[in-house]
Design a protein around this motif. Structure first.
Motif: not given
Length: 419
Positions: A2-24
């Motif tokens: 990869p060109d870069r690596t991102e690290v997080a506790d959780v990756i949420v794939v998809g910014c629909g209603p479930s993804g956006a609410v969960l991420a918030y």
């Protein structure tokens, strides 16, 4: 590489209603969360427009309801149809046991942008638009350790590493496919054709027409738009298109002449119509080590009863509670055993709602096939009987409340919030 690596506790794939609410909710709970969305902007087409009283309650518990109500929307206080030319009320929200006796009809883009803005006020949140997830990172034991993606704006391949990947990327989920999980799709006896008209083009005081020649649904969305749906038998739409736009107008006119005239005046042929894939489904499993599926990625609802958005938001609320508990009380990749608590809490509700939708779809198909043979007096009499029974029948009331209020045991775990 990869060109870069991102690290997080959780990756949420998809910014629909479930993804956006969960991420918030996760960001507000002190979780480092990366929200990855393949689209570059919020201005894209979405399937769901309805937000029932149960979701409005949850928005209030999230402290976002005032901002949601400031967005363009239509407020619905009762559900009514024109049945053989007579208005019949099938749902009066005032009769429901709730402090939120209304539903909202609204487009998703402004709402999702609002949720992302709220999430962005927390340091642990990162939004990655125009970023397409292409694969999952899986170790030798089969545990999901992250995701591979391509950032189109930066023209870079990105590796996301996390303790859990959440697949909230919809009906055609890449995450679900890469995990090898079958969507569990059912056959649908009906299809739905959507199109939009200007607000005021037709009388939309009811949510649709049911007549011996077919079924139409329509509702305002705010911002000057009226969404219209035309019900057809499964597989029938190609033949309708082949017969020509004029023949389509005549079919609609047999149900509602005013609507047919509005279509003729405002639509540029079939190019402005969309055939929706309305087949429901429930995947066999929603979790693996390091992976959980939410919303349409785990279970696809049909448009009947406008259940897609409510189920997705409820999923996000329960997922938030499960994930924060797991992140707090365990180390490393979140185990399937831990994440399975989400499925245990949500599957009974999902299967009940999908079952109700499938029965309703069978009834609608029966009407499309045989409704023209039923005498008008019998239909009106049955509707009057339903109108009387609805407030008194525990069975009918239970079905109505399942659709209108959702799972009332679901509540935002505010104890996780850091502010």
């Amino acid at each position: 590489m990869p060109d870069r690596t991102e690290v997080a506790d959780v990756i949420v794939v998809g910014c629909g209603p479930s993804g956006a609410v969960l991420a918030y909710l996760l960001a507000r709970s002190g979780v480092d969360v990366a929200l990855v969305e393949r689209a570059g902007t919020f201005e894209r087409e979405y399937r769901g427009f309805g937000w029932n009283p149960g979701v409005i309650r949850l928005f209030d518990e999230m402290d976002v309801l005032d901002d949601v109500l400031a967005l363009a929307h239509e407020t619905v206080t009762e559900g009514a149809f024109s049945l053989y030319g007579e208005q019949v009320t099938v749902l009066d929200f005032d009769l429901l046991d709730t402090d939120y006796s209304y539903a909202l009809m609204m487009e998703q883009p402004a709402l999702l942008e609002c949720l992302v803005e709220h999430a962005s006020t927390y340091d642990g949140f990162a939004f990655h638009p125009a970023t397409t997830v292409t694969d999952l990172q899986v170790d030798d034991s089969g545990a999901v350790r992250g995701a591979e993606a391509h950032d189109r704006e930066a023209a870079e391949d990105v590796r996301f590493e996390a303790r859990a990947v959440v697949g909230a990327d919809g009906r055609y989920s890449t995450v679900r496919k890469r995990a090898g999980i079958d969507p569990g799709s059912f056959e649908s006896p009906i299809d739905l054709v959507w199109f939009k008209l200007p607000q005021g083009a037709v009388d939309a005081s009811t949510q649709g027409h049911i007549d011996r020649d077919g079924v139409l649904v329509y509702f305002g969305l705010g911002a000057g738009d009226l969404q219209v749906g035309y019900l057809v038998r499964d597989g029938e739409w190609p033949g309708v298109r082949e017969a020509g736009f004029g023949a389509f107008l005549r079919r609609v006119a047999a149900i509602d002449p005013e609507l047919a005239a509005a279509i003729d005046a405002h639509l540029d042929g079939f190019r402005e119509t969309t055939l929706l894939d309305v087949a429901p489904g429930v995947a066999d499993t929603w979790t693996r080590d390091g992976l959980v599926l939410l919303g349409d990625a785990a279970h696809t609802a049909s448009p009947i009863g406008a259940q897609g958005n409510p189920l997705a938001v409820e999923d996000a609320v329960v997922g938030h509670d499960v994930l924060v508990d797991a992140l707090t009380n365990t180390e490393g990749t979140l185990s399937d055993e831990t994440l399975r608590d989400f499925e245990r809490r949500r599957r009974p509700t999902i299967e009940r709602v999908i079952s109700l939708q499938r029965r309703a779809a069978d009834n609608l198909r029966f009407w499309l096939d045989y409704g023209r043979y039923v005498p008008a007096w019998l239909v009106r009499g049955s509707a009057a009987a339903f109108d009387w029974l609805a407030p008194h029948s525990r069975l009918i009331r239970g079905a109505v409340e399942s659709f209108a209020l959702g799972d009332q045991s679901v509540s935002v775990a505010r104890s996780h919030f850091t502010d």
